[in-house]
Motif scaffolding. Structure first.
Motif, short mmCIF file in Angstrom:
data_model
loop_
_atom_site.label_atom_id
_atom_site.label_comp_id
_atom_site.label_asym_id
_atom_site.label_seq_id
_atom_site.Cartn_x
_atom_site.Cartn_y
_atom_site.Cartn_z
N ARG A 1 49.67 -42.32 23.21
CA ARG A 1 48.20 -42.28 23.30
C ARG A 1 47.59 -42.17 21.91
NH1 ARG A 1 46.82 -38.29 28.16
NH2 ARG A 1 46.90 -36.91 26.40
N GLU B 1 45.16 -44.82 20.15
CA GLU B 1 43.89 -44.36 19.58
C GLU B 1 43.72 -44.85 18.15
OE1 GLU B 1 41.48 -40.23 19.39
OE2 GLU B 1 43.51 -40.16 18.55
N TRP C 1 52.09 -43.52 29.84
CA TRP C 1 50.68 -43.34 29.47
C TRP C 1 50.34 -41.88 29.26
CZ3 TRP C 1 52.53 -44.95 34.12
CH2 TRP C 1 52.35 -44.10 35.20
N HIS D 1 42.41 -38.87 24.66
CA HIS D 1 42.28 -38.10 25.91
C HIS D 1 41.64 -38.90 27.03
CE1 HIS D 1 37.96 -37.30 25.60
NE2 HIS D 1 38.18 -37.23 24.28
N THR D 2 41.06 -40.07 26.72
CA THR D 2 40.43 -40.89 27.76
C THR D 2 41.36 -41.99 28.28
OG1 THR D 2 39.51 -42.49 26.19
CG2 THR D 2 38.17 -40.54 26.68
N ILE D 3 42.57 -42.09 27.73
CA ILE D 3 43.48 -43.17 28.11
C ILE D 3 44.25 -42.78 29.36
CG2 ILE D 3 45.48 -44.53 27.39
CD1 ILE D 3 44.45 -44.15 24.49
N GLY D 4 44.09 -43.55 30.41
CA GLY D 4 44.82 -43.36 31.66
C GLY D 4 45.81 -44.49 31.86
N ASP E 1 44.27 -48.06 31.61
CA ASP E 1 43.94 -48.35 30.22
C ASP E 1 45.20 -48.65 29.41
OD1 ASP E 1 41.18 -47.67 30.68
OD2 ASP E 1 41.79 -45.56 30.58
N ARG F 1 39.96 -46.12 20.63
CA ARG F 1 39.65 -45.42 21.88
C ARG F 1 40.24 -44.02 21.82
NH1 ARG F 1 39.28 -47.46 27.79
NH2 ARG F 1 39.04 -45.43 28.76
N GLU F 2 39.47 -43.02 22.26
CA GLU F 2 39.94 -41.64 22.17
C GLU F 2 41.14 -41.42 23.09
OE1 GLU F 2 37.04 -38.56 22.29
OE2 GLU F 2 35.53 -39.84 21.38
#
Length: 70
Positions: free
Chosen positions: A26, A30, A20, A38-41, A44, A35-36
């Protein structure tokens, strides 16, 4: 199968134990989901993998078909 493993190996370069964190994966999530990146953990990432498993398996199968053409 071999090309699918090669794709996953290359896509997680530098982040094999924590896929991840892979910038490439990522970015792919995206572009697919909107989904952006930098927000994917981790949660997610795995939720996406679970929800899209059919499409991902189809994609990995497609990578094998590309290899057959070589």
């Amino acid at each position: 199968m071999r090309s699918a493993m090669r794709f996953l190996w290359n896509a997680t370069r530098g982040h094999r134990l924590r896929p991840w964190r892979s910038e490439y994966l990522r970015w792919r999530i995206e572009t697919y989901s909107g989904r952006e990146a930098h927000t994917i953990g981790a949660s997610d990432f795995f939720r996406f993998i679970w929800q899209e498993k059919g499409q991902l398996i189809r994609f990995l199968g497609w990578t094998g078909k590309l290899d057959e053409g070589k």
